[in-house]
Scaffold this motif. Structure first.
Motif, PDB file in Angstrom:
ATOM      1  N   HIS A 131       0.820  -1.211   0.000  1.00  0.00           N
ATOM      2  CA  HIS A 131       0.000   0.000   0.000  1.00  0.00           C
ATOM      3  C   HIS A 131       0.856   1.263   0.000  1.00  0.00           C
ATOM      4  CE1 HIS A 131      -3.609  -2.357   0.649  1.00  0.00           C
ATOM      5  NE2 HIS A 131      -2.928  -3.038   1.558  1.00  0.00           N
ATOM      6  N   MET A 132       0.525   2.160  -0.928  1.00  0.00           N
ATOM      7  CA  MET A 132       1.198   3.449  -1.003  1.00  0.00           C
ATOM      8  C   MET A 132       0.568   4.421  -0.023  1.00  0.00           C
ATOM      9  SD  MET A 132       1.368   4.016  -5.092  1.00  0.00           S
ATOM     10  CE  MET A 132      -0.361   3.624  -5.357  1.00  0.00           C
ATOM     11  N   SER A 133       1.333   5.371   0.388  1.00  0.00           N
ATOM     12  CA  SER A 133       0.832   6.464   1.209  1.00  0.00           C
ATOM     13  C   SER A 133       0.047   7.425   0.316  1.00  0.00           C
ATOM     14  CB  SER A 133       2.023   7.182   1.842  1.00  0.00           C
ATOM     15  OG  SER A 133       1.683   8.453   2.287  1.00  0.00           O
ATOM     16  N   ALA A 134      -0.817   8.203   0.922  1.00  0.00           N
ATOM     17  CA  ALA A 134      -1.596   9.196   0.176  1.00  0.00           C
ATOM     18  C   ALA A 134      -0.712  10.309  -0.386  1.00  0.00           C
ATOM     19  CB  ALA A 134      -2.681   9.785   1.074  1.00  0.00           C
ATOM     20  N   VAL A 135       0.535  10.411   0.071  1.00  0.00           N
ATOM     21  CA  VAL A 135       1.432  11.447  -0.453  1.00  0.00           C
ATOM     22  C   VAL A 135       2.118  11.030  -1.759  1.00  0.00           C
ATOM     23  CG1 VAL A 135       1.877  12.443   1.825  1.00  0.00           C
ATOM     24  CG2 VAL A 135       3.464  10.780   0.895  1.00  0.00           C
ATOM     25  N   MET A 136       2.086   9.755  -2.079  1.00  0.00           N
ATOM     26  CA  MET A 136       2.774   9.274  -3.283  1.00  0.00           C
ATOM     27  C   MET A 136       2.367  10.039  -4.549  1.00  0.00           C
ATOM     28  SD  MET A 136       5.074   7.207  -4.598  1.00  0.00           S
ATOM     29  CE  MET A 136       5.346   5.669  -3.756  1.00  0.00           C
ATOM     30  N   PRO A 137       1.081  10.261  -4.810  1.00  0.00           N
ATOM     31  CA  PRO A 137       0.717  10.975  -6.038  1.00  0.00           C
ATOM     32  C   PRO A 137       1.312  12.384  -6.121  1.00  0.00           C
ATOM     33  CG  PRO A 137      -1.232   9.979  -5.043  1.00  0.00           C
ATOM     34  CD  PRO A 137      -0.100   9.815  -4.070  1.00  0.00           C
ATOM     35  N   ALA A 138       1.424  13.057  -4.993  1.00  0.00           N
ATOM     36  CA  ALA A 138       1.990  14.410  -4.983  1.00  0.00           C
ATOM     37  C   ALA A 138       3.487  14.401  -5.245  1.00  0.00           C
ATOM     38  CB  ALA A 138       1.690  15.087  -3.648  1.00  0.00           C
ATOM     39  N   VAL A 139       4.143  13.312  -4.880  1.00  0.00           N
ATOM     40  CA  VAL A 139       5.595  13.212  -4.993  1.00  0.00           C
ATOM     41  C   VAL A 139       6.041  12.682  -6.361  1.00  0.00           C
ATOM     42  CG1 VAL A 139       7.615  12.063  -3.982  1.00  0.00           C
ATOM     43  CG2 VAL A 139       5.831  12.962  -2.504  1.00  0.00           C
ATOM     44  N   LEU A 140       5.175  11.959  -7.042  1.00  0.00           N
ATOM     45  CA  LEU A 140       5.558  11.331  -8.319  1.00  0.00           C
ATOM     46  C   LEU A 140       6.198  12.288  -9.322  1.00  0.00           C
ATOM     47  CD1 LEU A 140       2.807   8.672  -9.065  1.00  0.00           C
ATOM     48  CD2 LEU A 140       5.233   8.302  -8.663  1.00  0.00           C
ATOM     49  N   ALA A 176       5.465   2.364  -7.472  1.00  0.00           N
ATOM     50  CA  ALA A 176       4.261   3.194  -7.609  1.00  0.00           C
ATOM     51  C   ALA A 176       3.463   2.799  -8.842  1.00  0.00           C
ATOM     52  CB  ALA A 176       4.650   4.672  -7.674  1.00  0.00           C
ATOM     53  N   ALA A 177       4.158   2.508  -9.935  1.00  0.00           N
ATOM     54  CA  ALA A 177       3.461   2.090 -11.164  1.00  0.00           C
ATOM     55  C   ALA A 177       2.710   0.787 -10.947  1.00  0.00           C
ATOM     56  CB  ALA A 177       4.465   1.943 -12.310  1.00  0.00           C
ATOM     57  N   GLU A 178       3.364  -0.170 -10.318  1.00  0.00           N
ATOM     58  CA  GLU A 178       2.728  -1.471 -10.080  1.00  0.00           C
ATOM     59  C   GLU A 178       1.565  -1.362  -9.095  1.00  0.00           C
ATOM     60  OE1 GLU A 178       3.163  -4.601 -11.413  1.00  0.00           O
ATOM     61  OE2 GLU A 178       4.401  -3.567 -12.886  1.00  0.00           O
ATOM     62  N   LEU A 179       1.762  -0.612  -8.026  1.00  0.00           N
ATOM     63  CA  LEU A 179       0.720  -0.509  -7.005  1.00  0.00           C
ATOM     64  C   LEU A 179      -0.428   0.413  -7.406  1.00  0.00           C
ATOM     65  CD1 LEU A 179       2.769  -0.486  -3.679  1.00  0.00           C
ATOM     66  CD2 LEU A 179       1.479  -2.374  -4.716  1.00  0.00           C
ATOM     67  N   SER A 180      -0.230   1.187  -8.461  1.00  0.00           N
ATOM     68  CA  SER A 180      -1.315   2.065  -8.905  1.00  0.00           C
ATOM     69  C   SER A 180      -2.254   1.372  -9.890  1.00  0.00           C
ATOM     70  CB  SER A 180      -0.758   3.352  -9.517  1.00  0.00           C
ATOM     71  OG  SER A 180      -0.083   3.094 -10.721  1.00  0.00           O
ATOM     72  N   LEU A 212       6.697   0.766 -16.070  1.00  0.00           N
ATOM     73  CA  LEU A 212       6.619   2.225 -16.163  1.00  0.00           C
ATOM     74  C   LEU A 212       5.893   2.660 -17.434  1.00  0.00           C
ATOM     75  CD1 LEU A 212      10.115   3.174 -14.774  1.00  0.00           C
ATOM     76  CD2 LEU A 212       7.898   3.488 -13.665  1.00  0.00           C
ATOM     77  N   LEU A 213       6.138   1.971 -18.531  1.00  0.00           N
ATOM     78  CA  LEU A 213       5.431   2.310 -19.772  1.00  0.00           C
ATOM     79  C   LEU A 213       3.935   2.022 -19.638  1.00  0.00           C
ATOM     80  CD1 LEU A 213       8.017   1.099 -22.411  1.00  0.00           C
ATOM     81  CD2 LEU A 213       7.341   3.459 -21.927  1.00  0.00           C
ATOM     82  N   TRP A 259      -5.119   8.504  -8.136  1.00  0.00           N
ATOM     83  CA  TRP A 259      -4.347   9.744  -8.141  1.00  0.00           C
ATOM     84  C   TRP A 259      -2.960   9.516  -8.734  1.00  0.00           C
ATOM     85  CZ3 TRP A 259      -5.537  10.696  -2.286  1.00  0.00           C
ATOM     86  CH2 TRP A 259      -6.886  11.030  -2.130  1.00  0.00           C
ATOM     87  N   CYS A 260      -2.358   8.370  -8.448  1.00  0.00           N
ATOM     88  CA  CYS A 260      -1.050   8.044  -9.043  1.00  0.00           C
ATOM     89  C   CYS A 260      -1.181   7.850 -10.548  1.00  0.00           C
ATOM     90  CB  CYS A 260      -0.455   6.793  -8.401  1.00  0.00           C
ATOM     91  SG  CYS A 260       0.310   7.084  -6.810  1.00  0.00           S
ATOM     92  N   ARG A 261      -2.240   7.164 -10.970  1.00  0.00           N
ATOM     93  CA  ARG A 261      -2.447   6.988 -12.412  1.00  0.00           C
ATOM     94  C   ARG A 261      -2.582   8.345 -13.092  1.00  0.00           C
ATOM     95  NH1 ARG A 261      -5.723   2.628 -10.463  1.00  0.00           N
ATOM     96  NH2 ARG A 261      -7.657   3.786 -10.847  1.00  0.00           N
ATOM     97  N   ALA A 262      -3.286   9.267 -12.449  1.00  0.00           N
ATOM     98  CA  ALA A 262      -3.435  10.615 -13.005  1.00  0.00           C
ATOM     99  C   ALA A 262      -2.089  11.339 -13.044  1.00  0.00           C
ATOM    100  CB  ALA A 262      -4.451  11.411 -12.190  1.00  0.00           C
ATOM    101  N   ALA A 263      -1.277  11.166 -12.015  1.00  0.00           N
ATOM    102  CA  ALA A 263       0.049  11.804 -11.988  1.00  0.00           C
ATOM    103  C   ALA A 263       0.951  11.233 -13.081  1.00  0.00           C
ATOM    104  CB  ALA A 263       0.692  11.636 -10.609  1.00  0.00           C
ATOM    105  N   PHE A 264       0.917   9.902 -13.249  1.00  0.00           N
ATOM    106  CA  PHE A 264       1.707   9.299 -14.327  1.00  0.00           C
ATOM    107  C   PHE A 264       1.231   9.814 -15.685  1.00  0.00           C
ATOM    108  CE2 PHE A 264       2.948   5.734 -11.375  1.00  0.00           C
ATOM    109  CZ  PHE A 264       4.318   5.885 -11.521  1.00  0.00           C
TER     110      PHE A 264
END
Length: 120
Positions: free
Chosen positions: A12-21, A46-50, A109-110, A75-80
C-alpha cells in the motif's frame, strides 16, 4: 528513508505518493544523482501498485484492498498520465544503463503512462 514516507506497507502506497511522483520522475532523469536507482525503483513500485485491482479477484482484493478504499491508486495513475511525456523521455533507449532498469521494470513504467499497454 523516503520509502517509509511514501509507503504505508509492502502492498500500500501512502496518500502522499501521487503528490511526490512528478518530483521523483524529474529527479530520476538526473543522470549523476547518487540515488537514481532507488528513485527508479520507487517509480516502478508506484506504477505497479497504482494498477486497478480486479474487484472479482478475491486474492487481489485481499492483498491490495478495493480501489474504492485506496483513491491514491487513481491519483497516481493521473500523476503518471500528467507526466507521461517526461516519463517516456526518461525511458528512451540508452537513457539508463542496462543495470539500472530491467525490461520488466521498463514495461511497468510504460504501462503506467499507457494503461492499455499489454504486459510483455
Amino acid at each position: 528513508m523516503l520509502e517509509n514516507v511514501l509507503m504505508n506497507s509492502v502492498f500500500h502506497m501512502s496518500a502522499v505518493m501521487p503528490a511526490v511522483l512528478p518530483f521523483l520522475i524529474r529527479l530520476a532523469a538526473v543522470p549523476d544523482i547518487a540515488v537514481r536507482s532507488d528513485l527508479v525503483e520507487l517509480l516502478v513500485v508506484a506504477a505497479e501498485l497504482s494498477l486497478p485491482v480486479d474487484a472479482d479477484d478475491e486474492r487481489q482484493v485481499l492483498l491490495f484492498g478495493k480501489d474504492s478504499d485506496h483513491p491514491e491508486r487513481e491519483w497516481c495513475r493521473a500523476a503518471f498520465a500528467a507526466h507521461a511525456s517526461d516519463l517516456r523521455a526518461l525511458l528512451k533507449e540508452g537513457t539508463f544503463p542496462d543495470a539500472l532498469i530491467s525490461v520488466d521494470d521498463r514495461e511497468s513504467l510504460l504501462r503506467a503512462v499507457d494503461p492499455q499497454r499489454c504486459p510483455s
